[in-house]
Design a protein around this motif. Structure first.
Motif, short mmCIF file in Angstrom:
data_model
loop_
_atom_site.label_atom_id
_atom_site.label_comp_id
_atom_site.label_asym_id
_atom_site.label_seq_id
_atom_site.Cartn_x
_atom_site.Cartn_y
_atom_site.Cartn_z
N LYS A 70 0.82 -1.22 0.00
CA LYS A 70 0.00 0.00 0.00
C LYS A 70 0.85 1.27 0.00
CE LYS A 70 -0.64 0.06 5.04
NZ LYS A 70 0.45 -0.90 5.30
N THR A 71 1.88 1.32 0.87
CA THR A 71 2.72 2.52 0.95
C THR A 71 3.56 2.68 -0.31
OG1 THR A 71 2.77 2.43 3.36
CG2 THR A 71 4.51 3.69 2.28
N THR A 72 4.08 1.57 -0.85
CA THR A 72 4.85 1.64 -2.10
C THR A 72 3.99 2.20 -3.22
OG1 THR A 72 6.25 -0.22 -1.44
CG2 THR A 72 6.16 0.30 -3.79
N SER A 73 2.73 1.79 -3.28
CA SER A 73 1.81 2.32 -4.30
C SER A 73 1.63 3.82 -4.13
CB SER A 73 0.45 1.61 -4.21
OG SER A 73 0.59 0.23 -4.45
N ILE A 105 0.74 17.71 -6.46
CA ILE A 105 0.18 16.82 -5.45
C ILE A 105 0.56 17.33 -4.07
CG2 ILE A 105 0.30 14.50 -4.46
CD1 ILE A 105 0.65 13.40 -7.28
N GLY A 106 -0.42 17.39 -3.15
CA GLY A 106 -0.14 17.71 -1.75
C GLY A 106 0.12 16.43 -0.98
N MET A 107 1.02 16.51 0.02
CA MET A 107 1.42 15.31 0.75
C MET A 107 1.41 15.59 2.25
SD MET A 107 2.73 12.18 -0.19
CE MET A 107 3.12 10.77 0.87
N VAL A 108 0.82 14.65 3.01
CA VAL A 108 0.82 14.74 4.47
C VAL A 108 1.47 13.47 5.02
CG1 VAL A 108 -0.55 15.04 6.56
CG2 VAL A 108 -1.34 16.03 4.40
N PHE A 109 2.56 13.65 5.79
CA PHE A 109 3.31 12.53 6.33
C PHE A 109 2.97 12.30 7.80
CE2 PHE A 109 5.89 14.38 2.95
CZ PHE A 109 6.23 13.28 2.19
N GLN A 110 3.32 11.12 8.30
CA GLN A 110 3.09 10.81 9.71
C GLN A 110 3.93 11.70 10.63
OE1 GLN A 110 3.44 6.66 10.73
NE2 GLN A 110 3.56 7.05 12.91
N GLN A 168 -0.18 18.44 13.16
CA GLN A 168 -0.81 17.67 12.09
C GLN A 168 -1.78 18.54 11.30
OE1 GLN A 168 -0.63 15.64 9.68
NE2 GLN A 168 -0.24 13.94 11.09
N ARG A 169 -2.46 19.47 11.98
CA ARG A 169 -3.34 20.39 11.28
C ARG A 169 -2.55 21.31 10.35
NH1 ARG A 169 -6.09 20.24 16.32
NH2 ARG A 169 -8.30 19.68 16.09
N VAL A 170 -1.38 21.75 10.81
CA VAL A 170 -0.53 22.59 9.96
C VAL A 170 -0.08 21.82 8.72
CG1 VAL A 170 1.65 23.87 9.81
CG2 VAL A 170 0.27 23.99 11.90
N ALA A 171 0.33 20.56 8.92
CA ALA A 171 0.75 19.73 7.79
C ALA A 171 -0.39 19.55 6.80
CB ALA A 171 1.26 18.39 8.30
N LEU A 172 -1.60 19.36 7.30
CA LEU A 172 -2.77 19.21 6.44
C LEU A 172 -3.04 20.50 5.67
CD1 LEU A 172 -5.25 17.59 5.49
CD2 LEU A 172 -6.43 18.36 7.56
N ALA A 173 -2.98 21.63 6.38
CA ALA A 173 -3.22 22.92 5.72
C ALA A 173 -2.18 23.20 4.65
CB ALA A 173 -3.22 24.04 6.76
N ARG A 174 -0.92 22.85 4.92
CA ARG A 174 0.15 23.07 3.93
C ARG A 174 -0.08 22.23 2.67
NH1 ARG A 174 6.20 21.55 5.52
NH2 ARG A 174 5.23 19.50 5.35
N MET A 185 -1.98 11.05 1.78
CA MET A 185 -1.74 11.03 3.21
C MET A 185 -1.18 9.67 3.61
SD MET A 185 -5.02 13.07 4.78
CE MET A 185 -5.63 14.58 4.00
N ASP A 186 0.02 9.67 4.18
CA ASP A 186 0.70 8.43 4.56
C ASP A 186 0.66 8.26 6.08
OD1 ASP A 186 2.20 6.14 4.60
OD2 ASP A 186 4.12 7.16 4.33
#
Length: 386
Positions: A70-73, A105-110, A168-174, A185-186
């Motif tokens: 899943k993560t590789t995809s 593409i926007g990206m949100v990491f753990q 996490q909210r900041v990462a989502l907003a960015r 979102m990973d």
């Protein structure tokens, strides 16, 4: 239904499953994986012949255990990994060989991946300044994004001054501030405690609903997937086992892996003796008969594993021919506030779980008591043997 490279849903291909599950046309998918394979050592395929369509505005979750693909995809879609073969398309354009910064593409990491030396507002402004937007527009977009995640008063703080949930909210907003075509979102909520994680699940879901942005979300948390998703793709061994609506994934698993991975599941092993009208009679090792939906049971004599959810089991047998009734013994009572979980000995299984409302079970179902359990054939699924 048997495993195939990506035909593990009613209607054959994942593309067909996509249109059936969402009611959308398959003529213009927003994201396409076309015969995508990935290997790191030239021998072992981490992702096997992935064919998948994601519709514009959809919230699709890639769910599975560690190492399932899943993560590789997701990383191939983001551009951090390159497919060994096959193609990936976004809005009709091939992006398989396009660098990440050119994919929109926007990206949100753990781990949030925020710049520690920048303020919250500067973190949000960064992807806009890279795109050379006018300062006035940058200010407007940053203010709007901060308001969207309820952090309007914290734009001047640095990430270290924020809680995990605020970061996490900041990462989502960015990830959303530049209006990307797609947000990935990973496992973004993996570092949060249970209560905050559940709150953020709903917050992300509401933001998605209000913006209509396409989201591809990776998690190994089944509850998270069921709560947030329009559809779920369940991965194992580099293959999508089933892709469908959350309630269908839970109520109608297509094979034993999905049944066991999603939610709590009771299993009984036996041999198919009769099949008629989509219902089969299965003989357990103890000689008892059980009626079930013949999902993967097609011929008498074949082995099968029966799947029954704990909440589908009752204690008042009827004379209906399609209802199974078996004798059981209470081995353990587990108090969970509004309900009890009972561990029963049923047939040759001693880990058979049933959920009972506490008001109905305060005095009944004491450890050691004999009881009868029953369920309708439609709630029991005869799947591949395990």
């Amino acid at each position: 239904m048997s495993q195939t490279d990506l035909s593990a849903a009613p209607g054959g291909t994942a593309q067909n499953a996509s249109s059936q599950a969402t009611g959308q046309s398959v003529s213009s998918p927003h994201v396409e994986f076309i015969d995508v394979r990935k290997t790191y050592d030239g021998e072992t395929l981490v992702v096997k012949n992935l064919n998948l369509e994601i519709q514009r505005g959809e919230f699709l979750t890639l769910l599975g255990p560690s190492g399932s693909g899943k993560t590789t995809s997701l990383m191939m879609l983001a551009g951090f990994e390159v497919p060994t073969s096959g193609d990936i398309r976004l809005a009709g354009r091939s992006i398989a060989r396009l660098p990440p910064h050119r994919r929109d593409i926007g990206m949100v990491f753990q781990n949030y991946a925020l710049f520690p030396h920048m303020t919250v507002a500067e973190n949000l402004a960064f992807p806009l300044s890279v795109r050379k937007m006018p300062k006035a527009e940058i200010g407007e977009r940053v203010a709007k994004a901060l308001g969207m995640v309820h952090l309007s008063q914290l734009g001047g703080r640095r990430p270290a001054e924020l809680s995990g949930g605020q970061q996490q909210r900041v990462a989502l907003a960015r990830a959303l501030v530049f209006d990307p075509q797609l947000v990935l979102m990973d496992e973004p909520l993996g570092a949060l405690d249970k209560q905050l994680r559940e709150h953020m699940q709903l917050e992300i879901k509401h933001i998605h609903e209000s913006l209509g942005v396409t989201v591809v979300y990776v998690t190994h948390d089944q509850t998270e997937a069921l709560t947030m998703s329009d559809r779920i793709a369940v991965f194992n061994n580099g293959i999508i086992q089933q892709i469908d609506l959350p309630d269908r994934i839970y109520q109608q698993p297509c094979n034993s892996f999905v049944a066991n991975f999603i939610g709590e599941n009771n299993r009984l092993n036996g041999i198919v003796r009769e099949v008629s009208g989509g219902i089969c009679r299965v003989e357990l090792k103890t000689g008892q008969s059980v009626f079930a939906a013949a999902v993967a049971a097609h011929e008498p004599g074949q082995p099968t594993t029966l799947s029954i959810r704990p909440e589908r089991i009752g204690f008042q047998p009827t004379q209906d021919e399609a209802v199974t009734s078996l004798e059981a013994r209470v081995l353990e009572r587990i108090y969970l506030g509004d309900h009890l979980r009972l561990r029963l000995a049923v047939a040759d299984a001693e880990d058979f779980m049933v959920k009972v409302p506490f008001a109905d079970s305060a005095e009944a179902f004491q450890t050691g008591h004999a009881v009868s359990v029953c369920w309708a054939a439609k709630d029991c699924r005869a799947l591949d043997p395990v």
